[in-house]
Design a protein around this motif. Sequence first.
Motif, PDB file in Angstrom:
ATOM      1  N   SER A  72       0.852  -1.185   0.000  1.00 50.12           N
ATOM      2  CA  SER A  72       0.000   0.000   0.000  1.00 50.12           C
ATOM      3  C   SER A  72       0.891   1.240   0.000  1.00 50.12           C
ATOM      4  CB  SER A  72      -0.901  -0.006   1.239  1.00 50.12           C
ATOM      5  OG  SER A  72      -1.686   1.170   1.297  1.00 50.12           O
ATOM      6  N   VAL A  73       0.718   2.088  -0.993  1.00 44.77           N
ATOM      7  CA  VAL A  73       1.551   3.286  -1.138  1.00 44.77           C
ATOM      8  C   VAL A  73       0.653   4.516  -1.035  1.00 44.77           C
ATOM      9  CG1 VAL A  73       3.110   4.569  -2.658  1.00 44.77           C
ATOM     10  CG2 VAL A  73       3.196   2.065  -2.598  1.00 44.77           C
ATOM     11  N   PRO A  74       0.948   5.453  -0.125  1.00 48.05           N
ATOM     12  CA  PRO A  74       0.133   6.677  -0.028  1.00 48.05           C
ATOM     13  C   PRO A  74       0.049   7.409  -1.369  1.00 48.05           C
ATOM     14  CG  PRO A  74       1.643   6.513   1.825  1.00 48.05           C
ATOM     15  CD  PRO A  74       2.028   5.420   0.873  1.00 48.05           C
ATOM     16  N   ASP A  75      -1.064   8.079  -1.573  1.00 47.71           N
ATOM     17  CA  ASP A  75      -1.305   8.736  -2.863  1.00 47.71           C
ATOM     18  C   ASP A  75      -0.235   9.771  -3.220  1.00 47.71           C
ATOM     19  OD1 ASP A  75      -3.583   7.224  -3.128  1.00 47.71           O
ATOM     20  OD2 ASP A  75      -4.951   8.802  -2.433  1.00 47.71           O
ATOM     21  N   ASN A  76       0.335  10.423  -2.198  1.00 51.14           N
ATOM     22  CA  ASN A  76       1.276  11.512  -2.476  1.00 51.14           C
ATOM     23  C   ASN A  76       2.707  11.024  -2.689  1.00 51.14           C
ATOM     24  OD1 ASN A  76       1.564  10.752   0.248  1.00 51.14           O
ATOM     25  ND2 ASN A  76       2.437  12.750   0.780  1.00 51.14           N
ATOM     26  N   CYS A  77       2.935   9.715  -2.596  1.00 50.52           N
ATOM     27  CA  CYS A  77       4.290   9.163  -2.701  1.00 50.52           C
ATOM     28  C   CYS A  77       4.677   8.925  -4.163  1.00 50.52           C
ATOM     29  CB  CYS A  77       4.389   7.846  -1.949  1.00 50.52           C
ATOM     30  SG  CYS A  77       5.149   8.012  -0.325  1.00 50.52           S
ATOM     31  N   ILE A  78       5.911   9.258  -4.477  1.00 50.08           N
ATOM     32  CA  ILE A  78       6.506   8.918  -5.770  1.00 50.08           C
ATOM     33  C   ILE A  78       7.281   7.615  -5.590  1.00 50.08           C
ATOM     34  CG2 ILE A  78       8.145   9.664  -7.549  1.00 50.08           C
ATOM     35  CD1 ILE A  78       7.589  12.567  -6.585  1.00 50.08           C
ATOM     36  N   GLU A  99       8.568  -3.918 -13.809  1.00 51.35           N
ATOM     37  CA  GLU A  99       7.315  -4.088 -14.549  1.00 51.35           C
ATOM     38  C   GLU A  99       6.147  -4.346 -13.600  1.00 51.35           C
ATOM     39  OE1 GLU A  99       7.905  -6.918 -17.682  1.00 51.35           O
ATOM     40  OE2 GLU A  99       9.497  -5.718 -18.617  1.00 51.35           O
ATOM     41  N   LYS A 100       6.402  -5.055 -12.510  1.00 49.84           N
ATOM     42  CA  LYS A 100       5.348  -5.254 -11.499  1.00 49.84           C
ATOM     43  C   LYS A 100       4.926  -3.920 -10.906  1.00 49.84           C
ATOM     44  CE  LYS A 100       4.426  -7.517  -7.069  1.00 49.84           C
ATOM     45  NZ  LYS A 100       4.923  -8.444  -6.026  1.00 49.84           N
ATOM     46  N   ILE A 101       5.888  -3.059 -10.610  1.00 43.19           N
ATOM     47  CA  ILE A 101       5.572  -1.748 -10.043  1.00 43.19           C
ATOM     48  C   ILE A 101       4.733  -0.931 -11.022  1.00 43.19           C
ATOM     49  CG2 ILE A 101       6.623   0.462  -9.411  1.00 43.19           C
ATOM     50  CD1 ILE A 101       8.923  -1.177  -8.141  1.00 43.19           C
ATOM     51  N   VAL A 102       5.117  -0.931 -12.284  1.00 46.20           N
ATOM     52  CA  VAL A 102       4.365  -0.174 -13.292  1.00 46.20           C
ATOM     53  C   VAL A 102       2.944  -0.719 -13.424  1.00 46.20           C
ATOM     54  CG1 VAL A 102       4.254   0.411 -15.751  1.00 46.20           C
ATOM     55  CG2 VAL A 102       6.454   0.487 -14.541  1.00 46.20           C
ATOM     56  N   ARG A 103       2.815  -2.026 -13.353  1.00 46.39           N
ATOM     57  CA  ARG A 103       1.510  -2.666 -13.513  1.00 46.39           C
ATOM     58  C   ARG A 103       0.606  -2.414 -12.296  1.00 46.39           C
ATOM     59  NH1 ARG A 103       3.538  -7.247 -14.169  1.00 46.39           N
ATOM     60  NH2 ARG A 103       3.794  -7.087 -16.423  1.00 46.39           N
ATOM     61  N   HIS A 108       0.209   6.277  -9.442  1.00 47.08           N
ATOM     62  CA  HIS A 108       1.349   6.931  -8.803  1.00 47.08           C
ATOM     63  C   HIS A 108       2.381   7.349  -9.838  1.00 47.08           C
ATOM     64  CE1 HIS A 108      -0.375   4.852  -5.317  1.00 47.08           C
ATOM     65  NE2 HIS A 108       0.310   5.692  -4.559  1.00 47.08           N
ATOM     66  N   ARG A 109       3.063   8.443  -9.554  1.00 46.06           N
ATOM     67  CA  ARG A 109       4.216   8.802 -10.384  1.00 46.06           C
ATOM     68  C   ARG A 109       5.319   7.769 -10.142  1.00 46.06           C
ATOM     69  NH1 ARG A 109       6.455  14.815 -11.054  1.00 46.06           N
ATOM     70  NH2 ARG A 109       4.606  14.726 -12.387  1.00 46.06           N
ATOM     71  N   ILE A 110       5.890   7.273 -11.236  1.00 45.09           N
ATOM     72  CA  ILE A 110       6.993   6.319 -11.166  1.00 45.09           C
ATOM     73  C   ILE A 110       8.189   6.919 -11.894  1.00 45.09           C
ATOM     74  CG2 ILE A 110       7.809   4.032 -11.838  1.00 45.09           C
ATOM     75  CD1 ILE A 110       4.890   3.064 -11.619  1.00 45.09           C
ATOM     76  N   VAL A 111       9.336   6.898 -11.231  1.00 41.36           N
ATOM     77  CA  VAL A 111      10.566   7.454 -11.789  1.00 41.36           C
ATOM     78  C   VAL A 111      11.624   6.359 -11.804  1.00 41.36           C
ATOM     79  CG1 VAL A 111      12.393   9.186 -11.525  1.00 41.36           C
ATOM     80  CG2 VAL A 111      10.009   9.772 -10.970  1.00 41.36           C
ATOM     81  N   VAL A 112      12.131   6.057 -12.984  1.00 42.73           N
ATOM     82  CA  VAL A 112      13.258   5.125 -13.117  1.00 42.73           C
ATOM     83  C   VAL A 112      14.526   5.964 -13.220  1.00 42.73           C
ATOM     84  CG1 VAL A 112      14.295   3.274 -14.467  1.00 42.73           C
ATOM     85  CG2 VAL A 112      11.791   3.424 -14.268  1.00 42.73           C
ATOM     86  N   LEU A 113      15.405   5.829 -12.238  1.00 43.15           N
ATOM     87  CA  LEU A 113      16.648   6.597 -12.230  1.00 43.15           C
ATOM     88  C   LEU A 113      17.579   6.114 -13.345  1.00 43.15           C
ATOM     89  CD1 LEU A 113      17.212   6.931  -8.369  1.00 43.15           C
ATOM     90  CD2 LEU A 113      16.279   8.633  -9.958  1.00 43.15           C
ATOM     91  N   PRO A 114      18.629   6.884 -13.673  1.00 40.30           N
ATOM     92  CA  PRO A 114      19.399   6.661 -14.909  1.00 40.30           C
ATOM     93  C   PRO A 114      19.843   5.221 -15.130  1.00 40.30           C
ATOM     94  CG  PRO A 114      20.062   8.718 -13.901  1.00 40.30           C
ATOM     95  CD  PRO A 114      19.112   8.078 -12.945  1.00 40.30           C
TER      96      PRO A 114
END
Length: 324
Positions: A72-78, A99-103, A108-114
């Motif tokens: 469970s991830v709060p709505d305001n969390c990236i 891919e599980k996280i994206v699915r 939520h905003r998802i950021v993949v670092l470099p």
Amino acid sequence: MASLHPMDELKEKLKAILEVVPPGSEVIYADYPVYNNGGDLLIMKGTEKFFHDYNIKVRARYSEMNFPDKLSVPDNCIIICQGGGNFGDLYANHQQMREKIVRCFPSHRIVVLPQTIHFENERKADMTAALFNNHPDLHLFVRDMRSYDFAMAKFHNCRVRLCPDMAHQLWPLQPASRPAKDVLYFLRTDSETFAGQQHIDKEADDSNRLDWETLFTPSEVRGILYFQKFYSLDKKLGGLLPVRSFWYKYTDYLMNRAINLFSSYREVRTSRLHGHILSCLLDMPNVVIDNSYGKNSQYYEVWTAGNPKAGLHGAPESKLEQPS
């Protein structure tokens, strides 16, 4: 006015991430490493320093080994995924976790670092692109032009940015001692080894040739394996064990081992990207040798070619600036 050191410039470029993860953000940090690849540990250390430097609040951290089946991830969390060189189909566990996280987190905003992107299977690349393109707020940072061009062609609904490796946030690192030995050969021995490394191999002997797997002693590697067992147990117990705090202390020790080793040499010749980056962070002369699919040369050409203490093996010969 004095110009910036090339490494200062690279550290400044990491501020591009603040456009999507503003200072003061609350984040979940996913896929930090629990294994003996020192390059990924350097990325983790740089990422944590980035969080600290910009007051980014990490509400929870998960490795691939203890990421919950249901979270469970709060709505305001990236949600932030670790950077590195495992985006593609060579390292299935890490790709499957992303891919599980994206699915599972479409809101939520998802950021993949470099990352460096490398797929050997075009069908798998298209399947990943379809999944990522279906997410409305996904931001993908990449470390080299080949990955950038690939991402721009495939991930057309994601925001794609070119950005250096997160380890550059650690600049400057202080050498542990004055160098007493000549050349360290820090060379890959795995599936990413480039055939052109063979004649470099002949220059090295057992006393000055290492890789991440051999830098750490057998007892230190056993320590890593014990941590992996505790992480697996922690997942079964629902995250009750304080494994992360102890692991982070242990990785401080492992990174100090690497810094001490590199500092004891006058020059490094390496086919490990983070052997090259660590040398640059220590401001020491180094030559980077390519890996099997061009990751190292691509990175050098975009980011570190302007560093007078860095060179690319096989490029037109130039004299490296030596330490004073």
